[in-house]
Write a protein that holds these residues in place. Structure first.
Motif, PDB file in Angstrom:
ATOM      1  N   ILE A   1       0.797  -1.039  -0.098  1.00  0.00           N
ATOM      2  CA  ILE A   1      -0.028  -0.050   0.070  1.00  0.00           C
ATOM      3  C   ILE A   1       0.845   1.084  -0.043  1.00  0.00           C
ATOM      4  O   ILE A   1       0.611   2.239  -0.741  1.00  0.00           O
ATOM      5  N   GLY A   2       1.940   1.032   0.579  1.00  0.00           N
ATOM      6  CA  GLY A   2       2.866   2.301   0.694  1.00  0.00           C
ATOM      7  C   GLY A   2       3.530   2.569  -0.670  1.00  0.00           C
ATOM      8  O   GLY A   2       3.661   3.607  -1.076  1.00  0.00           O
ATOM      9  N   ALA A   3       3.744   1.551  -1.293  1.00  0.00           N
ATOM     10  CA  ALA A   3       4.164   1.518  -2.678  1.00  0.00           C
ATOM     11  C   ALA A   3       3.135   1.884  -3.811  1.00  0.00           C
ATOM     12  O   ALA A   3       3.580   2.819  -4.351  1.00  0.00           O
ATOM     13  N   ILE A   4       2.245   1.657  -3.554  1.00  0.00           N
ATOM     14  CA  ILE A   4       0.978   1.920  -4.678  1.00  0.00           C
ATOM     15  C   ILE A   4       0.848   3.376  -4.473  1.00  0.00           C
ATOM     16  O   ILE A   4       0.313   3.836  -5.458  1.00  0.00           O
ATOM     17  N   VAL A   5       0.913   3.930  -3.536  1.00  0.00           N
ATOM     18  CA  VAL A   5       0.549   5.475  -3.417  1.00  0.00           C
ATOM     19  C   VAL A   5       1.632   6.243  -4.006  1.00  0.00           C
ATOM     20  O   VAL A   5       1.518   7.468  -4.443  1.00  0.00           O
ATOM     21  N   THR A   6       2.656   5.888  -4.437  1.00  0.00           N
ATOM     22  CA  THR A   6       3.780   6.333  -5.159  1.00  0.00           C
ATOM     23  C   THR A   6       3.634   6.095  -6.772  1.00  0.00           C
ATOM     24  O   THR A   6       4.514   6.587  -7.496  1.00  0.00           O
ATOM     25  N   LEU A   7       2.982   4.917  -7.145  1.00  0.00           N
ATOM     26  CA  LEU A   7       2.921   4.557  -8.730  1.00  0.00           C
ATOM     27  C   LEU A   7       2.216   5.778  -9.476  1.00  0.00           C
ATOM     28  O   LEU A   7       1.543   6.519  -9.030  1.00  0.00           O
ATOM     29  N   ASP A   8       2.556   5.850 -10.766  1.00  0.00           N
ATOM     30  CA  ASP A   8       2.141   6.635 -11.703  1.00  0.00           C
ATOM     31  C   ASP A   8       0.967   5.955 -12.369  1.00  0.00           C
ATOM     32  O   ASP A   8       1.146   4.971 -12.715  1.00  0.00           O
ATOM     33  N   ALA A   9      -0.125   6.576 -12.548  1.00  0.00           N
ATOM     34  CA  ALA A   9      -1.429   6.426 -13.425  1.00  0.00           C
ATOM     35  C   ALA A   9      -0.958   6.190 -14.761  1.00  0.00           C
ATOM     36  O   ALA A   9      -0.100   6.760 -15.362  1.00  0.00           O
ATOM     37  N   GLY A  10      -1.571   5.070 -15.400  1.00  0.00           N
ATOM     38  CA  GLY A  10      -1.381   4.742 -16.568  1.00  0.00           C
ATOM     39  C   GLY A  10      -0.066   3.996 -16.865  1.00  0.00           C
ATOM     40  O   GLY A  10       0.050   3.556 -18.100  1.00  0.00           O
ATOM     41  N   THR A  11       0.649   3.829 -15.974  1.00  0.00           N
ATOM     42  CA  THR A  11       1.869   2.947 -16.168  1.00  0.00           C
ATOM     43  C   THR A  11       1.490   1.429 -15.939  1.00  0.00           C
ATOM     44  O   THR A  11       1.008   1.068 -14.915  1.00  0.00           O
ATOM     45  N   GLU A  12       2.209   0.740 -16.733  1.00  0.00           N
ATOM     46  CA  GLU A  12       1.851  -0.814 -16.591  1.00  0.00           C
ATOM     47  C   GLU A  12       3.253  -1.384 -15.535  1.00  0.00           C
ATOM     48  O   GLU A  12       4.281  -0.967 -15.905  1.00  0.00           O
TER      49      GLU A  12
END
Length: 106
Positions: free
Chosen positions: A23-34
């Motif tokens: 969860i800590g990691a997903i808040v840093t992910l970019d939308a639209g990137t696989e």
């Protein structure tokens, strides 16, 4: 066989050792990137083998935080669902805690 399905967000975090890191990691992910499982494991700071053995990633798909896709080479990939209430709440929680910690550090 998957363990018992959590009934709340806090239960999910408590039951799945890797959930907090994911969860800590997903808040840093970019939308639209696989992202591959390897990308997500790296972002979360957990071994890829652990991610394969854990159910926490699939739990995040189940609650709508991530969308499961297929890449051109048939490898499972994931895309952040920015419209997910789970992602928005995780980001709000992250921001609120960071803000409070900054206030206390002053």
């Amino acid at each position: 066989m998957r363990p018992e399905v959590p009934e709340s967000g806090w239960e999910l975090v408590a039951q799945r050792d890797e959930a907090a890191s994911l969860i800590g990691a997903i808040v840093t992910l970019d939308a639209g990137t696989e992202y591959t499982r390897s990308d997500i494991a790296d972002a979360a700071g957990i071994p890829l083998k652990t991610l394969y053995l854990a159910d926490a990633l699939e739990d995040l798909v189940d609650v709508g935080a991530l969308d499961h896709t297929e890449s051109e080479n048939s490898e499972a990939t994931f895309v952040l669902n920015e419209d997910s209430a789970v992602v928005q709440a995780a980001r709000a929680f992250d921001d609120a805690v960071a803000e409070q910690l900054a206030v206390e550090a002053e």
